[in-house]
Write a protein that holds these residues in place. Structure first.
Motif, short mmCIF file in Angstrom:
data_model
loop_
_atom_site.label_atom_id
_atom_site.label_comp_id
_atom_site.label_asym_id
_atom_site.label_seq_id
_atom_site.Cartn_x
_atom_site.Cartn_y
_atom_site.Cartn_z
N ALA A 10 21.04 18.63 33.51
CA ALA A 10 20.42 18.39 34.82
C ALA A 10 20.56 19.63 35.70
O ALA A 10 19.62 19.99 36.43
CB ALA A 10 21.06 17.17 35.49
N TRP A 11 21.71 20.28 35.65
CA TRP A 11 21.90 21.50 36.42
C TRP A 11 20.94 22.59 35.96
O TRP A 11 20.30 23.25 36.76
CB TRP A 11 23.35 21.98 36.32
CG TRP A 11 23.51 23.40 36.72
CD1 TRP A 11 23.82 24.46 35.92
CD2 TRP A 11 23.31 23.95 38.03
NE1 TRP A 11 23.83 25.62 36.64
CE2 TRP A 11 23.52 25.34 37.95
CE3 TRP A 11 22.96 23.40 39.25
CZ2 TRP A 11 23.40 26.17 39.04
CZ3 TRP A 11 22.84 24.23 40.35
CH2 TRP A 11 23.07 25.61 40.24
N ARG A 12 20.86 22.79 34.67
CA ARG A 12 19.99 23.85 34.14
C ARG A 12 18.53 23.64 34.53
O ARG A 12 17.79 24.60 34.69
CB ARG A 12 20.14 23.93 32.63
CG ARG A 12 21.46 24.57 32.23
CD ARG A 12 21.56 24.71 30.73
NE ARG A 12 22.73 25.50 30.37
CZ ARG A 12 23.18 25.62 29.14
NH1 ARG A 12 22.57 24.99 28.15
NH2 ARG A 12 24.23 26.36 28.88
N ALA A 13 18.13 22.40 34.69
CA ALA A 13 16.74 22.10 35.06
C ALA A 13 16.42 22.52 36.49
O ALA A 13 15.26 22.72 36.84
CB ALA A 13 16.45 20.61 34.87
N LYS A 14 17.44 22.67 37.34
CA LYS A 14 17.20 23.00 38.75
C LYS A 14 17.95 24.23 39.23
O LYS A 14 17.83 24.62 40.39
CB LYS A 14 17.56 21.80 39.63
CG LYS A 14 19.06 21.49 39.66
CD LYS A 14 19.40 20.48 40.72
CE LYS A 14 19.91 21.21 41.91
NZ LYS A 14 20.35 20.53 43.03
N ALA A 15 18.70 24.88 38.39
CA ALA A 15 19.53 26.01 38.79
C ALA A 15 18.69 27.15 39.38
O ALA A 15 17.63 27.48 38.84
CB ALA A 15 20.32 26.53 37.60
N PRO A 16 19.18 27.74 40.46
CA PRO A 16 18.45 28.89 41.02
C PRO A 16 18.61 30.11 40.11
O PRO A 16 19.55 30.21 39.33
CB PRO A 16 19.16 29.13 42.36
CG PRO A 16 20.54 28.61 42.16
CD PRO A 16 20.40 27.44 41.20
N ARG A 17 17.69 31.01 40.24
CA ARG A 17 17.76 32.28 39.50
C ARG A 17 18.70 33.23 40.25
O ARG A 17 18.79 33.18 41.48
CB ARG A 17 16.38 32.91 39.38
CG ARG A 17 15.41 32.06 38.60
CD ARG A 17 15.75 32.11 37.12
NE ARG A 17 15.07 31.05 36.40
CZ ARG A 17 15.66 30.24 35.56
NH1 ARG A 17 16.95 30.34 35.33
NH2 ARG A 17 15.00 29.30 34.93
N PRO A 18 19.39 34.10 39.52
CA PRO A 18 20.23 35.09 40.20
C PRO A 18 19.39 35.97 41.12
O PRO A 18 18.21 36.20 40.85
CB PRO A 18 20.80 35.93 39.05
CG PRO A 18 20.58 35.14 37.81
CD PRO A 18 19.42 34.23 38.07
N GLN A 19 19.99 36.46 42.17
CA GLN A 19 19.29 37.33 43.10
C GLN A 19 19.11 38.74 42.56
O GLN A 19 18.30 39.50 43.07
CB GLN A 19 20.02 37.34 44.45
CG GLN A 19 19.96 35.99 45.13
CD GLN A 19 20.75 35.97 46.41
OE1 GLN A 19 21.73 36.69 46.58
NE2 GLN A 19 20.32 35.12 47.33
N VAL A 20 19.88 39.08 41.56
CA VAL A 20 19.79 40.38 40.91
C VAL A 20 19.66 40.15 39.42
O VAL A 20 20.45 39.42 38.83
CB VAL A 20 21.06 41.24 41.19
CG1 VAL A 20 21.04 42.52 40.37
CG2 VAL A 20 21.19 41.54 42.67
N ARG A 21 18.64 40.74 38.83
CA ARG A 21 18.42 40.63 37.38
C ARG A 21 18.70 41.98 36.76
O ARG A 21 18.02 42.95 37.04
CB ARG A 21 16.98 40.21 37.10
CG ARG A 21 16.53 38.92 37.78
CD ARG A 21 16.96 37.68 37.10
NE ARG A 21 16.49 37.62 35.74
CZ ARG A 21 16.20 36.51 35.11
NH1 ARG A 21 16.31 35.37 35.74
NH2 ARG A 21 15.84 36.53 33.87
N LEU A 22 19.75 42.05 35.96
CA LEU A 22 20.12 43.28 35.27
C LEU A 22 20.29 42.99 33.79
O LEU A 22 20.68 41.88 33.42
CB LEU A 22 21.46 43.81 35.83
CG LEU A 22 21.46 44.28 37.27
CD1 LEU A 22 22.88 44.49 37.76
CD2 LEU A 22 20.67 45.57 37.40
N PRO A 23 20.05 43.97 32.95
CA PRO A 23 20.27 43.75 31.52
C PRO A 23 21.76 43.56 31.24
O PRO A 23 22.60 44.17 31.89
CB PRO A 23 19.73 45.02 30.87
CG PRO A 23 19.69 46.04 31.94
CD PRO A 23 19.56 45.31 33.24
#
Length: 97
Positions: free
Chosen positions: A65-78
């Motif tokens: 349930a969490w994964r279905a609504k979790a926000p994306r990180p504000q910083v995307r790094l490899p």
């Protein structure tokens, strides 16, 4: 059964603090989610490019349930997965039991 997700990921050492800070919203929201027992995304005190991931959930259903609504990180790094694993826990006791 409870679920634990734990292990390290690796980023460029110069990007580590930005990576951790960029995941703050994820940690804050997860900790407010019903059934989240704990979440931490933190810099390792020994290895400069290592970030330690720890998630503790009441059940797989709560995690899903969490994964279905979790926000994306504000910083995307490899990053490189250093061995983050999901553990389904059948029994829990005190640390010295």
């Amino acid at each position: 059964m409870t679920v634990i997700i734990a292990g390290p990921v690796y980023v460029e050492p110069a990007d580590r603090d930005r990576f951790v800070a960029g995941h703050r919203i994820v940690v804050e929201e997860a900790r407010r989610h019903p059934g989240c027992l704990d979440v931490s995304i933190s810099p390792d005190p020994v290895e400069p490019g290592r970030v330690n991931i720890f998630e503790y959930w009441e059940s797989a259903e709560v995690l899903d349930a969490w994964r279905a609504k979790a926000p994306r990180p504000q910083v995307r790094l490899p990053f490189e997965d250093g061995g983050v694993r999901k553990h389904v826990v059948a029994r829990t006791s005190g640390p010295f039991d």
